[in-house]
Write a protein that holds these residues in place. Sequence first.
Motif, PDB file in Angstrom:
ATOM      1  N   THR A 124       0.841  -1.189   0.000  1.00 42.13           N
ATOM      2  CA  THR A 124       0.000   0.000   0.000  1.00 42.13           C
ATOM      3  C   THR A 124       0.876   1.238   0.000  1.00 42.13           C
ATOM      4  OG1 THR A 124      -1.552  -1.206   1.383  1.00 42.13           O
ATOM      5  CG2 THR A 124      -1.885   1.167   1.192  1.00 42.13           C
ATOM      6  N   LEU A 125       1.876   1.194   0.852  1.00 43.33           N
ATOM      7  CA  LEU A 125       2.770   2.325   1.014  1.00 43.33           C
ATOM      8  C   LEU A 125       3.528   2.609  -0.277  1.00 43.33           C
ATOM      9  CD1 LEU A 125       3.222   4.086   3.396  1.00 43.33           C
ATOM     10  CD2 LEU A 125       5.183   2.667   4.035  1.00 43.33           C
ATOM     11  N   ASP A 126       3.987   1.563  -0.924  1.00 37.94           N
ATOM     12  CA  ASP A 126       4.719   1.738  -2.173  1.00 37.94           C
ATOM     13  C   ASP A 126       3.857   2.436  -3.212  1.00 37.94           C
ATOM     14  OD1 ASP A 126       6.810   0.494  -1.021  1.00 37.94           O
ATOM     15  OD2 ASP A 126       6.548  -1.427  -2.046  1.00 37.94           O
ATOM     16  N   GLY A 127       2.653   1.908  -3.373  1.00 35.52           N
ATOM     17  CA  GLY A 127       1.751   2.486  -4.361  1.00 35.52           C
ATOM     18  C   GLY A 127       1.467   3.938  -4.046  1.00 35.52           C
ATOM     19  N   LEU A 128       1.282   4.163  -2.782  1.00 35.73           N
ATOM     20  CA  LEU A 128       0.961   5.499  -2.317  1.00 35.73           C
ATOM     21  C   LEU A 128       2.124   6.458  -2.568  1.00 35.73           C
ATOM     22  CD1 LEU A 128      -0.948   5.838   0.970  1.00 35.73           C
ATOM     23  CD2 LEU A 128       0.857   7.464   0.477  1.00 35.73           C
ATOM     24  N   ARG A 129       3.303   6.010  -2.249  1.00 33.52           N
ATOM     25  CA  ARG A 129       4.471   6.886  -2.395  1.00 33.52           C
ATOM     26  C   ARG A 129       4.747   7.210  -3.845  1.00 33.52           C
ATOM     27  NH1 ARG A 129       7.821   4.295   2.170  1.00 33.52           N
ATOM     28  NH2 ARG A 129       7.439   5.758   3.894  1.00 33.52           N
ATOM     29  N   SER A 130       4.614   6.201  -4.694  1.00 34.21           N
ATOM     30  CA  SER A 130       4.998   6.501  -6.074  1.00 34.21           C
ATOM     31  C   SER A 130       3.968   7.430  -6.720  1.00 34.21           C
ATOM     32  CB  SER A 130       5.219   5.224  -6.877  1.00 34.21           C
ATOM     33  OG  SER A 130       4.007   4.651  -7.226  1.00 34.21           O
ATOM     34  N   ARG A 131       2.706   7.259  -6.371  1.00 32.18           N
ATOM     35  CA  ARG A 131       1.714   8.185  -6.913  1.00 32.18           C
ATOM     36  C   ARG A 131       1.897   9.581  -6.298  1.00 32.18           C
ATOM     37  NH1 ARG A 131      -2.763   7.040  -9.796  1.00 32.18           N
ATOM     38  NH2 ARG A 131      -1.310   5.411 -10.410  1.00 32.18           N
ATOM     39  N   ALA A 132       2.321   9.597  -5.052  1.00 25.72           N
ATOM     40  CA  ALA A 132       2.554  10.886  -4.383  1.00 25.72           C
ATOM     41  C   ALA A 132       3.639  11.656  -5.123  1.00 25.72           C
ATOM     42  CB  ALA A 132       2.948  10.643  -2.934  1.00 25.72           C
ATOM     43  N   ARG A 133       4.668  10.921  -5.494  1.00 24.43           N
ATOM     44  CA  ARG A 133       5.759  11.548  -6.230  1.00 24.43           C
ATOM     45  C   ARG A 133       5.232  12.173  -7.524  1.00 24.43           C
ATOM     46  NH1 ARG A 133       8.735   6.998  -6.669  1.00 24.43           N
ATOM     47  NH2 ARG A 133       8.635   6.718  -4.406  1.00 24.43           N
ATOM     48  N   GLU A 134       4.412  11.406  -8.219  1.00 29.12           N
ATOM     49  CA  GLU A 134       3.867  11.891  -9.493  1.00 29.12           C
ATOM     50  C   GLU A 134       2.976  13.116  -9.333  1.00 29.12           C
ATOM     51  OE1 GLU A 134       3.452   7.277 -10.804  1.00 29.12           O
ATOM     52  OE2 GLU A 134       1.784   8.631 -11.287  1.00 29.12           O
ATOM     53  N   THR A 135       2.286  13.162  -8.216  1.00 37.72           N
ATOM     54  CA  THR A 135       1.334  14.263  -8.036  1.00 37.72           C
ATOM     55  C   THR A 135       1.888  15.370  -7.159  1.00 37.72           C
ATOM     56  OG1 THR A 135       0.358  12.983  -6.237  1.00 37.72           O
ATOM     57  CG2 THR A 135      -0.731  12.849  -8.375  1.00 37.72           C
ATOM     58  N   GLY A 136       3.133  15.218  -6.776  1.00 35.21           N
ATOM     59  CA  GLY A 136       3.750  16.277  -5.989  1.00 35.21           C
ATOM     60  C   GLY A 136       3.227  16.394  -4.576  1.00 35.21           C
ATOM     61  N   VAL A 137       2.865  15.265  -4.006  1.00 37.97           N
ATOM     62  CA  VAL A 137       2.370  15.286  -2.630  1.00 37.97           C
ATOM     63  C   VAL A 137       3.468  14.781  -1.699  1.00 37.97           C
ATOM     64  CG1 VAL A 137       0.776  14.103  -1.072  1.00 37.97           C
ATOM     65  CG2 VAL A 137      -0.052  15.017  -3.251  1.00 37.97           C
ATOM     66  N   ARG A 138       3.590  15.401  -0.575  1.00 39.20           N
ATOM     67  CA  ARG A 138       4.570  14.935   0.411  1.00 39.20           C
ATOM     68  C   ARG A 138       3.903  13.947   1.348  1.00 39.20           C
ATOM     69  NH1 ARG A 138       8.509  18.508   3.442  1.00 39.20           N
ATOM     70  NH2 ARG A 138       6.670  19.318   4.523  1.00 39.20           N
ATOM     71  N   VAL A 139       4.582  12.849   1.597  1.00 44.12           N
ATOM     72  CA  VAL A 139       3.972  11.801   2.412  1.00 44.12           C
ATOM     73  C   VAL A 139       4.797  11.524   3.656  1.00 44.12           C
ATOM     74  CG1 VAL A 139       3.531   9.315   2.516  1.00 44.12           C
ATOM     75  CG2 VAL A 139       2.782  10.635   0.530  1.00 44.12           C
ATOM     76  N   LEU A 140       4.108  11.403   4.762  1.00 44.10           N
ATOM     77  CA  LEU A 140       4.766  10.998   6.001  1.00 44.10           C
ATOM     78  C   LEU A 140       4.044   9.753   6.496  1.00 44.10           C
ATOM     79  CD1 LEU A 140       6.888  11.965   8.123  1.00 44.10           C
ATOM     80  CD2 LEU A 140       4.955  12.974   9.356  1.00 44.10           C
ATOM     81  N   HIS A 141       4.809   8.701   6.681  1.00 43.13           N
ATOM     82  CA  HIS A 141       4.169   7.445   7.101  1.00 43.13           C
ATOM     83  C   HIS A 141       4.545   7.088   8.536  1.00 43.13           C
ATOM     84  CE1 HIS A 141       4.544   2.952   7.550  1.00 43.13           C
ATOM     85  NE2 HIS A 141       3.251   3.120   7.381  1.00 43.13           N
ATOM     86  N   ARG A 142       3.538   6.756   9.312  1.00 43.05           N
ATOM     87  CA  ARG A 142       3.797   6.317  10.687  1.00 43.05           C
ATOM     88  C   ARG A 142       2.956   5.097  10.999  1.00 43.05           C
ATOM     89  NH1 ARG A 142       7.538   8.515  10.177  1.00 43.05           N
ATOM     90  NH2 ARG A 142       8.391  10.431  11.045  1.00 43.05           N
ATOM     91  N   PRO A 143       3.585   3.998  11.380  1.00 43.65           N
ATOM     92  CA  PRO A 143       2.806   2.835  11.847  1.00 43.65           C
ATOM     93  C   PRO A 143       2.090   3.254  13.125  1.00 43.65           C
ATOM     94  CG  PRO A 143       5.116   2.250  11.517  1.00 43.65           C
ATOM     95  CD  PRO A 143       5.024   3.748  11.455  1.00 43.65           C
ATOM     96  N   CYS A 144       1.013   2.575  13.439  1.00 45.64           N
ATOM     97  CA  CYS A 144       0.273   2.971  14.627  1.00 45.64           C
ATOM     98  C   CYS A 144      -0.565   1.811  15.151  1.00 45.64           C
ATOM     99  CB  CYS A 144      -0.643   4.150  14.276  1.00 45.64           C
ATOM    100  SG  CYS A 144      -1.600   4.748  15.664  1.00 45.64           S
ATOM    101  N   ASP A 145      -0.410   1.518  16.410  1.00 42.39           N
ATOM    102  CA  ASP A 145      -1.257   0.512  17.040  1.00 42.39           C
ATOM    103  C   ASP A 145      -2.685   1.026  17.079  1.00 42.39           C
ATOM    104  OD1 ASP A 145       0.285  -1.781  17.882  1.00 42.39           O
ATOM    105  OD2 ASP A 145       1.426  -0.376  19.129  1.00 42.39           O
ATOM    106  N   GLY A 146      -3.607   0.101  17.260  1.00 43.68           N
ATOM    107  CA  GLY A 146      -4.989   0.535  17.395  1.00 43.68           C
ATOM    108  C   GLY A 146      -5.201   1.199  18.740  1.00 43.68           C
TER     109      GLY A 146
END
Lengths: 325, 325
Positions: free
Chosen positions: B187-209
Motif C-alpha cells: 500500500t505504502l509503495d503504491g501510495l508513495r509513487s503516486r505521491a511523487r507523481e502528483t507532488g504530494v509529500r507523504v509521512l508514514h507512521r505505523p500505529c497501534d490501534g
Amino acid sequence: MVTLAEVAQHAGVSASTVSHVLSGKRSISATTRQRVEQSIRELGYHPNAGARALAGKRSNIIALMIPLRTDMYVPVMMEIAIAAAATARTHGYDVLLLTGEEGPDAMILMDVELEDQRLPLLRQTDRPSVLIGLPADTDGLTCVDLDWSATGALCVEHLAALGHRDVAVIGEAPAVYERHTGFAERTLDGLRSRARETGVRVLHRPCDGGYDAMAVTLARILDERPATTGFVVQNESAVEPLLALLRQQGRAVPEDVSVVAVCPDQVAVQASVRLTSVAIPAQEMGRYAVEHLVAKLDGRGGDEVVLIVPELTVRASSGPAPAAS
Amino acid sequence: MVTLAEVAQHAGVSASTVSHVLSGKRSISATTRQRVEQSIRELGYHPNAGARALAGKRSNIIALMIPLRTDMYVPVMMEIAIAAAATARTHGYDVLLLTGEEGPDAMILMDVELEDQRLPLLRQTDRPSVLIGLPADTDGLTCVDLDWSATGALCVEHLAALGHRDVAVIGEAPAVYERHTGFAERTLDGLRSRARETGVRVLHRPCDGGYDAMAVTLARILDERPATTGFVVQNESAVEPLLALLRQQGRAVPEDVSVVAVCPDQVAVQASVRLTSVAIPAQEMGRYAVEHLVAKLDGRGGDEVVLIVPELTVRASSGPAPAAS
DNA sequence: AGAAGCTGTCGAAGCGCTTCGACTGCTTTT
DNA sequence: AAAAGCAGTCGAAGCGCTTCGACAGCTTCT
C-alpha cells in the motif's frame, strides 16, 4: 498416500494390529507397538478420515453453525469459532463451518434465538449438540452462555454502588430484539430487578450501531432523563460514538457520567477511554461448547445448561456519581 | 440412516443406477431418474460424505486456515470465512476450519506473509490451494488479494485532486510490518509513487490501534509536518480515535483536514463521520478463493494471481484542502 | 440383412479403515 | 496334570459409495 496396509506391511504385522495400536482398543505388546509407531513415523502415515468415518460410524467432525448476517458481535463470533476449532483439534476433531441448515453428526449452534427454528429438528435427532446462547425452553438441550441476567445486575450494581441514581441502558439494535435472541432481554431483566433493589431508575433504549443512531438515542435519553449519570452499553458498536458524543457535549467521563460496557476485553481497552466492562468470554464459550460435545460423543455427560458467571473489570470509565446539584 | 442401497431397492433399480442419477456421469432415462428421485425424497436419503470420499477419492472438503491471533482485521476475516463457506456449499463442498498446519485435499490460506513458512510445503504437495494475500514469490501459486498498491495510489490521488499537499499515512500496527504481511508495504509503495507523481509529500507512521497510541502518533505527525491536511488510515481500529482527536483539537473534518480510510464499507458508514474509503472486499475474496479452488479441483484453471481493483467511495470525510494561509 | 453404434442398466470390485471372532502359546488355577 | 484364563495377534467381513466393464435392446448405416 500411505495407507494403513502399507504401514502394516512395513512393520511386519497385520492391518488390524496397526489399527489397534492406533485406537488402543486392544492390548499390544510394547515391542510391536514401538515397531508400528516407528513405521508410522517413517512412512509419514496419516489415517484417512473418510475411511475412518465409514468403518467406525463416527465422523470426528463437529459442525459449527455460524449466522450469515455479519451485522453483530462479529469479533465475538470469530473468537468463539477459533477457540472451538483449536479445542476440537486437541480432541482429534475438526470443525466444519456450516452456514446452511443440515449438518453432520455433532454440532454447535451459535446465535440461538428464544424460539429457534432449528430446535424441533435438533430435539428429534439423537445427534449431540451444544447451543451457544439460551433458547426459551432448554429442556433436553445443552447450552453454554454468559449469564446475561447476572451481567445486567452486575452493571447496575456497580453504578449503584458509585452513587448513580439514574441509569440509561443503550441496548442492542432494534433488530436484535425483534429476532428475540434472548440475551438482550435477559440482560435487561437482570438489570431492572437489581435496579429496583438498589433504588436506581433505569431507562432502556435500543440503539443501532454507528454515530448517527447513537446521537439520536442519546438526545432522547437526556431529554427524558436529564439527570442521567450512568450508562450501560450493550452494543459494542455504540460505545465509541457514545464516548465521542459525551465528550462533545462537555460531559467528562468518568467525572460527570460513568459508562459500563458489555464487550470483549479487547474492545474495552482500545476505546478512547479505557472502559469499565463486563467481559464477553468468547473463547471460554467456544472451548466449553466443544468440550461438552466431545464428552457427549464419548457417551459421558448429559444435557446441562452452563451459565458463565460474569466478571466486571473496573477501568477508567466509571467513578462516583457527581454530587447532586 | 438411509443408504443408497435402500433407495435403490425402493426404486427397484440397482445401486449403481442411483449413483449415476446422483452424479450424472452416465445417462439415465427420464422415467428411471424420476423414480429414483422420488424414492430419494420419500426416504429422506442423504449421501454419506465419508463413503463418498473413500470411494470417489475426493473429500469435498476445503480447509480454511485462519490465523490464531485475533488482534487484526477480525471483521474482514470473518466475512471472508462466511463468504467462503457459503460459496463452497453452492459447489457441494464444506469448509473445515483449520488453526493448525496439516489439512485435507484443498485449502485456502489466509493471512499470508511475504515469506510464509507454509509455502514450501504447499509447493511440494499437489493439493490445490488458494492464498488470500500475496507472498513475495507467487510462482506456482494461486492468490487473491486486493490490489494494495493501487489502493494506496487511489488514496493519495483522491487527496491530491482535492489539493492536499501534505499527507500523513497512519499505517498498521508495527507488529504487522515486522511480520512482513506484505499488504501494508505494498500500500505504502503504491501510495508513495503516486505521491511523487502528483507532488504530494507523504509521512508514514505505523500505529497501534486504540486511542492512546493514536494520540501519540498524531502528535508526532503534526509536530513534524504541521501543514498536514490529509490522512490516509489503513488501521481500522485507529480510525475512530483519529477522528476523536481531530475533533478535540478543533480541526474539522472535512473542512480543515480530510481523512481517507481503507476498511470494509460497513466500518466506513458507521464511523462518527461517514468516511471516504477504499473498501476491503472481504466477501468477494472469500468467494473468489473458493471458486478458484473448485475449478482447480475439477481440473480447470491453473495458477493465477488475481488482484481486485480497488474502489474509492467518496463520503463525508474528505474535501478540498483549505486555502493555504 | 448384417454390422456397427448407441443408450440405459446392472453386477462386482474395491476405496482405507474398524471390529469381531478365532487362534496361539503362555501363565495361573484347581 | 488337566482345565481355565489371558495377552497378543491375525483374517475376514463389511461400512456406503463410485466406477468400470459387460450386456441387452435399440437404432442407424452400408
